[in-house]
Scaffold this motif. Structure first.
Motif, PDB file in Angstrom:
ATOM      1  N   ASP A  40     -10.932   2.939  -6.965  1.00 42.31           N
ATOM      2  CA  ASP A  40      -9.527   3.652  -7.715  1.00 42.31           C
ATOM      3  C   ASP A  40      -8.939   3.674  -6.837  1.00 42.31           C
ATOM      4  O   ASP A  40      -8.714   4.106  -5.363  1.00 42.31           O
ATOM      5  N   GLY A  42      -6.283   3.240  -5.836  1.00 40.80           N
ATOM      6  CA  GLY A  42      -4.408   3.818  -6.086  1.00 40.80           C
ATOM      7  C   GLY A  42      -5.164   5.088  -5.131  1.00 40.80           C
ATOM      8  O   GLY A  42      -3.932   5.765  -4.679  1.00 40.80           O
ATOM      9  N   THR A  43      -6.103   6.000  -6.152  1.00 38.48           N
ATOM     10  CA  THR A  43      -6.204   7.558  -5.199  1.00 38.48           C
ATOM     11  C   THR A  43      -6.545   7.217  -4.088  1.00 38.48           C
ATOM     12  O   THR A  43      -6.301   7.978  -2.792  1.00 38.48           O
ATOM     13  N   TYR A  45      -5.385   5.291  -1.640  1.00 45.09           N
ATOM     14  CA  TYR A  45      -4.984   5.020  -1.074  1.00 45.09           C
ATOM     15  C   TYR A  45      -4.083   6.163  -0.797  1.00 45.09           C
ATOM     16  O   TYR A  45      -3.367   6.312   0.281  1.00 45.09           O
ATOM     17  N   THR A  69      -6.847  -1.011   1.559  1.00 43.10           N
ATOM     18  CA  THR A  69      -6.647  -0.609   0.097  1.00 43.10           C
ATOM     19  C   THR A  69      -4.335  -1.291  -0.157  1.00 43.10           C
ATOM     20  O   THR A  69      -5.398  -0.649  -1.396  1.00 43.10           O
ATOM     21  N   TRP A  73      -4.012  -1.990  -4.559  1.00 38.95           N
ATOM     22  CA  TRP A  73      -3.682  -1.608  -5.019  1.00 38.95           C
ATOM     23  C   TRP A  73      -2.429  -1.786  -5.791  1.00 38.95           C
ATOM     24  O   TRP A  73      -1.842  -1.844  -6.652  1.00 38.95           O
ATOM     25  N   GLU A  76      -2.939  -4.243  -8.488  1.00 36.00           N
ATOM     26  CA  GLU A  76      -2.894  -3.555  -9.538  1.00 36.00           C
ATOM     27  C   GLU A  76      -1.222  -2.582 -10.345  1.00 36.00           C
ATOM     28  O   GLU A  76      -0.752  -3.217 -10.970  1.00 36.00           O
ATOM     29  N   LEU A  77      -0.612  -3.252  -9.023  1.00 36.49           N
ATOM     30  CA  LEU A  77       1.106  -1.966  -9.307  1.00 36.49           C
ATOM     31  C   LEU A  77       1.911  -3.701  -9.681  1.00 36.49           C
ATOM     32  O   LEU A  77       2.203  -3.321 -10.868  1.00 36.49           O
ATOM     33  N   ARG A  82       5.344  -2.394 -11.899  1.00 34.73           N
ATOM     34  CA  ARG A  82       5.690  -1.347 -11.495  1.00 34.73           C
ATOM     35  C   ARG A  82       6.685  -1.580  -9.792  1.00 34.73           C
ATOM     36  O   ARG A  82       5.354  -1.505  -9.099  1.00 34.73           O
ATOM     37  N   ASP A  85       6.952   0.967  -7.356  1.00 33.23           N
ATOM     38  CA  ASP A  85       5.798   2.231  -6.524  1.00 33.23           C
ATOM     39  C   ASP A  85       5.551   0.867  -5.557  1.00 33.23           C
ATOM     40  O   ASP A  85       5.328   1.239  -4.812  1.00 33.23           O
ATOM     41  N   LEU A  86       5.734  -0.259  -6.300  1.00 30.39           N
ATOM     42  CA  LEU A  86       4.446  -0.840  -4.964  1.00 30.39           C
ATOM     43  C   LEU A  86       5.768  -1.195  -3.591  1.00 30.39           C
ATOM     44  O   LEU A  86       4.525  -1.570  -3.227  1.00 30.39           O
ATOM     45  N   CYS A  89       5.088   1.295  -1.922  1.00 24.04           N
ATOM     46  CA  CYS A  89       3.524   1.650  -0.888  1.00 24.04           C
ATOM     47  C   CYS A  89       3.891   1.093   0.173  1.00 24.04           C
ATOM     48  O   CYS A  89       3.768   1.050   1.178  1.00 24.04           O
TER      49      CYS A  89
END
Length: 819
Positions: A40, A42-43, A45, A69, A73, A76-77, A82, A85-86, A89
């Motif tokens: 997981d 995202g969490t 991160y 991480t 992540w 996945e983004l 996304r 969001d990417l 980050c």
């Protein structure tokens, strides 16, 4: 996954607040580790962001795990599209680690994939600055730099004659009163600075490329002219008065001309400038200060052409063979290069290619005298507007020498004013190449004195177009005249030029309705003309087939081609394998390839092709059928690439793309050869040489940030250079046992001629096996060569020995020199 266990350190604070913070940090670290184990990311991160915001002193401890991480992540983004969001980050990560070259490089890679090449280049450049030895970042930056700052910028800025003449014309105009100046397509801003130095009161410069705009800002500031030159990051077509500039200007300067004169949009931009940005032009009877009138530099241009025979152009634009390693090309298949432009073609594509004709390998033969194609007055708005709507002009040119009609070569004379001009002729040493219009679709390309070469000339879609090239033979003059007499519309032709124009297309072959036209890149056409390449692969494949045990014809053979390389895999299946199972051939060559069909002629084969374009697939099917090779036997595996079950599956076996035990790879190994040379040409094509070439303006340090150490697409046989050593083997890449390859090696080179080593050209010998070799430097090769250009020349004397350190990383090769 890197080791992520980190203990929170005790801070300088004390009491309940510090203890509470430490407890929260510790729990967040444990939660991050738990989330990573559960993938997981995202969490995880988010937990790491909390940890680093509360305990920045832990940055060094968690840096490696945080990077891991972030990257997972971000993947996945990216898969979820996304984008915001990417990017968010990465911005957070760079706030925490602003000098982390790995994060900068990864950010650049994502931006590049999204199409933000300027922004990507900035991150790659920063990563290289932070760590000059970071190979991934260097390779990324070099790849993007070639796109962002095209190599002709270096050649142009090193052209002292061009700079001097432009400077003189601008200086003259400003001295005569043209004090307000707009530079269209400013590039580094050199013309704007010429105007400012000449005494212009107001100078505006527009540049569309973000990279070049930022570069120009740095250059103008370094030359202490930022107060006098207003730089605009926009197309000139978007410039408005008074929004961007306060009033109309009296002078527009531009060099938005390519080898074909119009290809960079000079006509469109000047029409807009005359209508919206320039003062009205001075008419013949008016006198007075030039500040009250508008004018353009360059003032006009004359375009010239010449019909030539050139084997190099021919083999890159016409398929000249009918049989390729036993494969006959059917008459209903017609190959064309992208530079071909038919009369009915409505696509806006560049209808020419470019060559430095003075350096074209094998030279060229002029078949006609130089002839004038058209003139254009950049200070005449009505003439500019009429160019796009003007009907094609017809030209007939007498042939003066016997030969094959391969192309019409075009250049121009740029008249900056009534005193200063620049020629891009092949006989001139200039930064420009010539435009080349390859000739297609003639029934017979052989021409001789007495013949006339006919063509139609127009300016459409911002390009100079030369279409309908044909030949009027003197031997058929009587027959042609009779045919003309039957057409009442042609009886009114009053002169020889019109008669010749009307005779156009007599020798042009009319395409059959059932023909398949296949457009190939020039390198793909040159590959089809490369007979040794195809014969070499055919021999290598035949040897693999014949090496299989005759008693077991069902043994599987896999062939893997990759442009210049191809792996041939063979191995025995178990005795239960069906005797009818074919050999499996996988061709993953880049672009159009006949290798699967050639393999299909050698036995019971199931070939797979990787071509992506529908017209290429149709063409391969037609060639297969013409050679009695059923088209259903040929599989196009990329057609089903999203259906994993349909991709490269051998019946009751593993996927085809896996190399079997006992398999062989084509080529089995590659040898890289090179030699030391002195070449001022390579130096000038790779970086700007000081301030003398740019007439004292400080430009070199800024644009040279975008230089790359390797110059590609070279024609070594015609490169102006002096060899200072014999060729030596620089590197061996073993594709059969890649684990034996070393990433760097040292090679001793004996100097056979004194001079300055400025570059190391290199090429390859590709061994399909120990006996069959392909040479990328041969005259018939479709490959070109490359060269490493040294940052600093090395002075050498006869008898000396230099040591070359050769390194390779992924697709990048670097060479450094030491004594």
């Amino acid at each position: 996954m890197p080791n992520s266990r980190t203990r929170a350190r005790r801070g300088a604070g004390s009491g309940a607040g510090a203890a509470g913070r430490d407890e929260l940090v510790s729990r967040s670290l444990q939660s991050a580790e738990h989330c990573m184990r559960a993938q997981d990311f995202g969490t995880a991160y988010a937990h790491y962001l909390l940890v680093l915001s509360l305990a920045p002193e832990l940055k060094d401890d968690v840096k490696e795990t945080f990077q891991y991480t972030l990257f997972r992540w971000a993947e996945e983004l990216d898969a979820l599209n996304r984008t915001q969001d990417l990017l968010g980050c990465y911005e957070q990560a760079l706030e925490l680690f602003p000098d982390d070259e790995v994060i900068c490089n990864s950010m650049g890679e994502h931006l590049f994939r999204m199409g933000f090449r300027d922004e990507a280049a900035g991150y790659f450049h920063k990563a290289v600055k932070l760590n000059p030895d970071f190979s991934d970042a260097k390779e990324n930056f070099y790849r993007v730099a070639n796109w962002l700052v095209e190599r002709w910028h270096f050649i142009m800025l090193n052209d002292t004659k061009r700079n001097t003449i432009y400077n003189a014309a601008i200086q003259k105009a400003v001295c005569l009163g043209s004090k307000s100046v707009l530079d269209i397509g400013a590039g580094t801003g050199i013309l704007s600075m010429f105007a400012k130095k000449a005494g212009a009161h107001s100078v505006y410069a527009c540049e569309l490329s973000k990279t070049m705009y930022e570069l120009a800002c740095d250059v103008v500031a370094a030359n202490q002219m930022e107060a006098g030159i207003k730089l605009l990051h926009m197309k000139s077509l978007d410039v408005e008065i008074p929004k961007h500039i306060p009033e109309r200007v009296s002078l527009v300067v531009t060099e938005t001309v390519d080898a074909g004169l119009f290809g960079e949009g000079i006509v469109e931009s000047l029409i807009h400038a005359w209508e919206h940005l320039l003062l009205q032009p001075k008419t013949g009877g008016e006198n007075g200060n030039c500040e009250k009138f508008g004018k353009v530099i360059p003032a006009s241009a004359v375009i010239f052409g010449m019909a030539v025979e050139c084997a190099q152009i021919r083999r890159h634009h016409r398929v000249g063979v009918k049989d390729i390693a036993g494969i006959c090309l059917p008459t209903n298949v017609k190959f064309q290069s992208p530079a071909y432009s038919s009369v009915d073609n409505e696509e806006t594509i560049e209808p020419y290619t470019t060559e430095k004709m003075s350096r074209v390998p094998g030279g060229y033969l002029a078949l006609t005298e130089c002839f004038e194609i058209m003139t254009v007055d950049f200070n005449n708005l009505e003439e500019l507007k009429g160019l796009a709507t003007k009907k094609p002009g017809k030209i007939g040119v007498p042939v003066i020498k016997e030969g094959l009609l391969d192309a019409i070569v075009v250049w121009f004379v740029l008249q900056l004013d009534d005193e200063h001009s620049l020629s891009t002729s092949p006989s001139e040493e200039t930064c420009w190449e010539q435009a080349v219009y390859p000739v297609h679709d003639l029934a017979d390309y052989w021409i001789k004195p007495g013949d006339h070469v006919m063509m139609e000339v127009s300016c459409q879609d911002c390009y100079l177009r030369i279409q309908g090239v044909s030949v009027f033979s003197s031997e058929h003059k009587m027959d042609v005249g009779k045919s003309f007499a039957k057409n009442k519309d042609l009886l009114s032709l009053g002169n020889e030029a019109e008669l010749c124009s009307a005779l156009a297309n007599l020798q042009t072959s009319k395409p059959d309705a059932m023909e398949q036209t296949c457009v190939l890149e020039s390198t793909e056409i040159a590959l089809l003309n490369n007979i040794p390449y195809h014969e070499g692969f055919k021999m290598a494949m035949r040897k693999v087939l014949s090496s299989l045990t005759p008693e077991k014809p069902c043994q599987a053979m896999e062939t893997h081609c990759q442009d210049s390389d191809m792996s041939c895999e063979s191995g025995q299946n178990n005795s239960e394998q069906s005797a009818s199972e074919p050999f499996y051939v996988l061709d993953v060559s880049e672009g159009f390839s006949l290798l699967p069909i050639i393999a299909g002629t050698l036995g019971q084969v199931k070939p797979y092709s990787s071509v992506e374009k529908d017209q290429h697939r149709i063409t391969l099917d037609l060639i297969s059928e013409a050679n009695h090779f059923p088209k259903e036997t040929l599989e196009f595996w990329l057609r089903h690439v999203e259906d994993e079950s349909a991709v490269l599956q051998r019946p009751k076996s593993d996927k085809l793309c896996l190399l079997q035990s006992g398999g062989k790879i084509f080529p089995q190994y590659v040898l890289m050869f090179g030699l030391l040379v002195e070449s001022q040409t390579l130096v000038e094509e790779s970086s700007v040489q000081g301030t003398a070439r740019t007439l004292g303006l400080n430009i070199a340090p800024f644009i040279n940030q975008f230089q790359v150490p390797i110059r590609v697409f070279l024609d070594l046989p015609s490169l102006p250079c002096t060899p200072l050593s014999e060729p030596v083997e620089l590197l061996r890449l073993d594709l059969m046992t890649p684990y034996l390859n070393t990433s760097n090696s040292e090679v001793k080179v004996h100097i056979c001629k004194s001079g300055q080593v400025t570059a190391i050209p290199f090429w390859y010998h590709m061994y399909l096996d120990d006996e069959i070799r392909l040479d990328t430097s041969s005259e018939v090769s479709h490959w070109k060569q490359a060269a490493v250009v040294l940052d600093t020349p090395v002075q050498v004397e006869v008898g000396e020995v230099l040591v070359l350190n050769v390194q390779h990383h992924k697709s990048n090769v670097s060479i450094t020199v030491k004594r």
